[in-house]
Design an enzyme around this catalytic site. Structure first.
Site, short mmCIF file in Angstrom:
data_model
loop_
_atom_site.label_atom_id
_atom_site.label_comp_id
_atom_site.label_asym_id
_atom_site.label_seq_id
_atom_site.Cartn_x
_atom_site.Cartn_y
_atom_site.Cartn_z
N LYS A 125 -56.31 -119.12 69.76
CA LYS A 125 -55.52 -120.07 68.97
C LYS A 125 -56.01 -121.50 69.07
O LYS A 125 -56.35 -121.97 70.14
CB LYS A 125 -54.06 -120.01 69.41
CG LYS A 125 -53.43 -118.80 68.84
CD LYS A 125 -52.00 -118.66 69.20
CE LYS A 125 -51.49 -117.44 68.48
NZ LYS A 125 -50.75 -117.79 67.29
N ILE A 441 -45.24 -98.64 72.25
CA ILE A 441 -44.71 -99.99 72.14
C ILE A 441 -43.82 -100.17 70.90
O ILE A 441 -43.11 -101.16 70.77
CB ILE A 441 -45.86 -101.03 72.18
CG1 ILE A 441 -46.72 -100.80 73.43
CG2 ILE A 441 -45.36 -102.46 72.16
CD1 ILE A 441 -45.97 -100.86 74.75
N SER A 443 -44.53 -99.43 67.09
CA SER A 443 -44.97 -99.07 65.74
C SER A 443 -45.97 -97.93 65.78
O SER A 443 -46.73 -97.77 66.74
CB SER A 443 -45.59 -100.28 65.04
OG SER A 443 -46.67 -100.78 65.79
N ARG A 525 -57.64 -113.91 56.83
CA ARG A 525 -56.29 -113.47 57.13
C ARG A 525 -55.30 -114.62 56.95
O ARG A 525 -55.48 -115.68 57.54
CB ARG A 525 -56.22 -112.93 58.56
CG ARG A 525 -54.91 -112.31 58.93
CD ARG A 525 -54.67 -110.97 58.25
NE ARG A 525 -55.39 -109.89 58.92
CZ ARG A 525 -54.88 -109.16 59.90
NH1 ARG A 525 -53.65 -109.35 60.30
NH2 ARG A 525 -55.60 -108.21 60.46
N GLU A 615 -47.56 -118.04 73.88
CA GLU A 615 -48.28 -118.96 73.00
C GLU A 615 -47.44 -120.16 72.59
O GLU A 615 -47.96 -121.09 71.99
CB GLU A 615 -48.85 -118.22 71.79
CG GLU A 615 -47.81 -117.73 70.82
CD GLU A 615 -48.45 -116.85 69.74
OE1 GLU A 615 -49.21 -115.94 70.10
OE2 GLU A 615 -48.20 -117.10 68.57
N HIS A 651 -41.82 -106.58 75.82
CA HIS A 651 -43.25 -106.35 75.65
C HIS A 651 -43.94 -107.67 75.36
O HIS A 651 -43.44 -108.48 74.59
CB HIS A 651 -43.50 -105.37 74.48
CG HIS A 651 -44.92 -105.37 74.02
ND1 HIS A 651 -45.93 -104.87 74.79
CD2 HIS A 651 -45.49 -105.86 72.90
CE1 HIS A 651 -47.08 -105.03 74.14
NE2 HIS A 651 -46.84 -105.64 73.00
N CYS A 653 -47.91 -109.14 74.42
CA CYS A 653 -49.28 -108.68 74.18
C CYS A 653 -50.32 -109.70 74.64
O CYS A 653 -51.01 -110.28 73.83
CB CYS A 653 -49.55 -108.29 72.73
SG CYS A 653 -48.36 -108.78 71.55
N HIS A 704 -56.65 -102.41 70.21
CA HIS A 704 -57.42 -103.28 69.33
C HIS A 704 -58.73 -102.64 68.94
O HIS A 704 -59.47 -103.17 68.12
CB HIS A 704 -57.67 -104.62 70.02
CG HIS A 704 -56.38 -105.27 70.46
ND1 HIS A 704 -55.85 -105.06 71.71
CD2 HIS A 704 -55.51 -106.06 69.79
CE1 HIS A 704 -54.70 -105.72 71.80
NE2 HIS A 704 -54.47 -106.32 70.65
N CYS A 736 -50.22 -102.20 73.06
CA CYS A 736 -49.42 -102.86 72.02
C CYS A 736 -49.03 -101.79 71.00
O CYS A 736 -49.31 -100.60 71.21
CB CYS A 736 -50.25 -103.98 71.39
SG CYS A 736 -49.29 -105.10 70.32
N1 GLN Z 1 -42.87 -103.41 68.63
C1 GLN Z 1 -43.98 -104.05 68.00
C2 GLN Z 1 -44.98 -102.99 67.58
O1 GLN Z 1 -45.08 -102.01 68.25
C3 GLN Z 1 -44.67 -105.03 68.92
C4 GLN Z 1 -45.81 -105.73 68.26
C5 GLN Z 1 -46.43 -106.83 69.06
O2 GLN Z 1 -46.26 -106.91 70.24
N2 GLN Z 1 -47.17 -107.69 68.44
O3 GLN Z 1 -45.69 -103.16 66.60
ZN ZN Z 2 -48.08 -106.40 71.55
#
Ligand code: GLN
Ligand code: ZN
Length: 776
Positions: A125, A441, A443, A525, A615, A651, A653, A704, A736
């Site tokens: 960032k 996590i 999604s 993006r 952040e 959570h 990331c 990722h 994530c």
């Molecule tokens: N719960 C969200 C997912 O699983 C968390 C996304 C994130 O931490 N950026 O997509």
């Molecule tokens: Zn995450």
């Protein structure tokens, strides 16, 4: 005395994201390089013409970038790591994009780890914005040399179109501050970097440039002696001959660096009077009479329309004594292009907003009022004052019920009222999970079908019922698959969510959303941040129906899934008429209601994501603790309304926690999942050192990357984790959410993850069982 207007930089993406589309066509191989370059040139020409028409006296050039201005600077300096050298044999466009995105050579471009390609530069960032830059990389012995003509080319290009411009250069000390050295201190390169800057300034002088804007936002950071010395050396050297320098600072007040900045032998200084509103008097008191001051009075980081008469009250006395330049606080890169493209926002809210185009018009109005008197722009000033007055009193913004609720919050509302041990025992009974419990996590893959159904629904091609049926089917499939895969704690998959902040913002009062308000996040993006304009409340439950549906499909515990208040705040344009923490507490109360409703519906575990908590850290360390304190307070306020047996997950990331671990602990979650797969569990040492009392899910699958990790690799990571955490503290999960991955990757990766957890259970069970056998 004369007043002029500068813009410092204009959004590059184009009013309709023309640059994004041109880049993506080029990357897909469907257009030629010449087409991309022609689109870019058209955008630059249009931006100059537009800024001029709006009344800018100082037009920026070289503020444009095909991907990132920090990367452009690295290229200018020839800071091109060896691994990119062969991309096109020279520092051409292929090298540039290889540095930006990696080169896949036939592989998956989102995979930075593939053996067949080259990884991209690291991305991070830009100060405390949501813009990401490519981190410059330096190695010992590297030779830097002037490698790109971008700056002087841009100046000449504008000149050929009839525009005299002030080229924008990222300053050498900020570039070195952002650079990462491999076995070398980037500042060892100061001398060669300055040589190249001097050469660029020479080229510009030769081409006719009178002034250059040189951006040194590092001047708002806490500087060490080396950085201070570098600034003195740099500007001593760069201000000899050549164009005049407008040293440009932004994103905060100069604070302790004010006398340093004022002591540099430059012809002009730009200061941020939005973030650093209080520094004007100090700047005026100490600035030499012949220093041209550029005052950043219009907010370049937010979308609010200014109160122009109020600004004039401050500016008139200054303009009476010296020439000034009026400017946005920083480049307009960080705001959307043109409010006029967003016709669907409610008119009452629209009157409070200003995007890049409107902000330049505001600056022009201020200039005219200062040069020719307020009467010359009386109508515009009156409209501005009316909008500002409306905003102070509008019922739409100020909800007495929210204020009353906030005033009535108590310490008990932030306290779970039970020790970790009590909670753990109650939760163990309620959940009945095995050791090393597995989960994800939140999604699952947002497949082409999911995105198509969402687009069809948005466009009215399918109705609400059909869309809901589609989402239910996706959710049911995901739940069934998780049971089959053997996961212990399930998620519903988030198929109904477009974005983890937008989904909640759209259901809360106090937010509006734009259609065309795009802001560059990185490269091609772009994001459309929600606009938080008023007091926040939750008219109705937001996620309970989806949770209930999903839990109804399984006997295993289904996690409720929410975005936390700090993350919602940090990823939105927020109010400037009250402290950020007040806005955050309002969001926290709304999420608190959701947490309690989920619990009442039967949820035994609720995850509150705070992906963006870290952040939000202020630029200056001295402001960290105050931020962390209210951020933690907001999290507790939203999470602590549940009973002992309800398990609160969070959570995050990222993996750099060392400095903020006490605050992470103070959030008092029962389980935290974090990003650790790439860092080999390194950060867990900090958790252990701090004696983190709750459970931790150190990510064992780097989401990722398209790479599918194997069982052994995950067992190895979990074994490493056990060096720092006790076995009953460890959860097993990915880094994530899985929304950017494909099912073909997710299925085997999660299968391996479940297998890894079973392997560990086997080992641990044996370890505890063996002594008993020995005794027998
Ligand atoms: N719960 C969200 C997912 O699983 C968390 C996304 C994130 O931490 N950026 O997509
Ligand atoms: Zn995450």
């Amino acid at each position: 005395m004369t007043v002029t207007v500068a813009t410092l930089g204009f959004p590059r993406i184009g009013p309709r994201r023309e640059l994004k589309h041109a880049l993506e066509r080029y990357w897909a191989g469907t257009t030629a390089q010449a087409d991309l370059l022609a689109t870019a040139a058209d955008l630059r020409a249009a931006n100059w013409a537009r800024q001029q028409a709006l009344g800018a006296d100082w037009l920026p050039s070289a503020d444009f970038s095909l991907y990132d201005h920090v990367l452009d600077t690295s290229l200018m300096l020839g800071a091109i790591p060896d691994r990119y050298a062969a991309a096109d044999g020279q520092a051409g466009l292929d090298t540039y994009f290889a540095m930006a995105r990696g080169s896949s050579r036939g592989g998956d471009t989102s995979c930075a780890h593939g053996a067949s390609g080259t990884t991209a530069l690291e991305m991070t960032k830009w100060f405390d914005t949501n813009y990401h830059y490519m981190v410059p990389e330096l190695v010992a012995g590297q030779r830097l040399a002037l490698t790109s003509e971008k700056i002087v080319d841009a100046y000449r290009e504008a000149k050929a179109l009839g525009h005299e411009t002030r080229p924008v250069l990222l300053g050498p000390v900020t570039w070195l501050t952002l650079a990462k050295g491999r076995d070398v201190d980037p500042f060892d390169f100061l001398d060669s970097v300055l040589g190249i800057y001097a050469a660029v300034l020479g080229q510009l002088a030769h081409a006719g440039a009178q002034w250059v804007q040189i951006d040194e936002p590092c001047l708002v950071l806490d500087l060490d002696d080396r950085q201070r010395a570098a600034l003195e050396l740099a500007y001593e050297r760069l201000s000899r001959g050549g164009p005049k320098l407008m040293l440009t600072t932004y994103f905060g007040p100069l604070a302790d660096n004010l006398s340093l900045a004022l002591g540099l032998p430059v012809a002009g200084l730009h200061v941020d009077l939005v973030r650093g509103a209080d520094q004007l008097d100090a700047v005026l008191a100490a600035a030499p009479a012949d220093l041209l001051l550029s005052l950043g009075v219009i907010d370049g980081r937010n979308v609010w329309r200014a109160d122009l008469p109020a600004l004039l009250d401050r500016l008139e006395p200054v303009a009476a004594t010296r020439d000034i330049v009026l400017a946005p606080s920083c480049s307009l890169l960080h705001v959307p292009v043109d409010l006029a493209l967003d016709t669907a926002i409610d008119p009452e809210v629209t009157q409070w907003l200003a995007f890049a185009v409107q902000k330049i018009a505001e600056l022009a109005t201020l200039r005219q009022a200062l040069n020719d008197g307020r009467d010359s722009v009386a109508d515009t000033l009156a409209a501005s004052a009316t909008a500002a007055a409306n905003r102070r009193t509008a019922a739409r913004i100020h909800d007495p019920a929210v204020a009353a609720r906030l005033a009535a919050t108590t310490p008990a509302m932030r306290d779970r009222g039970a020790s970790h041990a009590t909670r753990q025992a109650a939760q163990a009974v309620a959940l009945g999970l095995p050791a090393f419990p597995t989960t994800t996590i939140g999604s699952f893959p947002q497949t082409a079908e999911v995105r198509r159904a969402r687009a069809d629904h948005a466009a009215g091609r399918i109705d609400d019922a059909a869309y809901a049926a589609f989402l239910r089917a996706e959710t049911a499939r995901a739940v069934a698959w998780q049971e089959e895969a053997g996961l212990d704690m399930l998620v519903h998959g988030e198929f109904e969510r477009n974005d983890m902040v937008q989904y909640f913002g759209e259901q809360l009062s106090g937010f509006v959303f734009t259609r065309a308000g795009w802001v560059q996040s990185y490269g091609s993006r772009c994001v459309r941040p929600p606009i938080l304009y008023g007091d926040v409340s939750r008219p109705a439950p937001m996620t309970v129906d989806w949770w209930r549906y999903a839990q109804g499909l399984t006997d295993r515990p289904m996690k409720g899934m929410l975005t936390g208040p700090v993350t919602i705040l940090n990823w939105s344009f927020v109010r400037d008429d009250q402290p950020r923490e007040d806005s955050c507490r309002q969001i926290a109360l709304a999420i608190r209601d959701e947490v309690r409703d989920l619990e009442a519906a039967g949820a035994r575990a609720i995850q509150i994501d705070e992906a963006a908590l870290r952040e939000g850290l202020p630029l200056s360390h001295r402001d960290w603790q105050a931020y962390l304190d209210w951020a933690v307070d907001c999290f507790r306020l939203c999470a602590a309304g549940v009973g002992h047996a309800t398990q609160i997950h969070t959570h995050m990331c990222y993996s750099e926690f060392n400095a903020i671990l006490p605050s992470i602990g103070a959030m008092d979650a029962d389980v935290i999942s974090i990003e650790t797969a790439r860092s080999q569990m390194e950060l867990l040492a900090a958790f252990a050192g701090y004696r983190y009392p709750s459970a931790v899910g150190p990510g064992v699958y780097d989401i990722h990357s398209a790479r599918v990790p194997g069982v052994e690799e995950m067992v190895r990571l979990l074994t490493l984790a056990q060096a720092h955490l006790s076995p009953d503290q460890i959860w097993v999960n990915p880094d994530c959410g899985l929304k950017t991955r494909r099912w073909a990757e997710v299925r085997p990766a999660i299968a391996a993850m479940v297998e890894a957890a079973r392997t560990l259970r086997g080992r641990t069970a044996k370890a505890t069982w063996q002594p008993a056998e020995t005794v027998a």
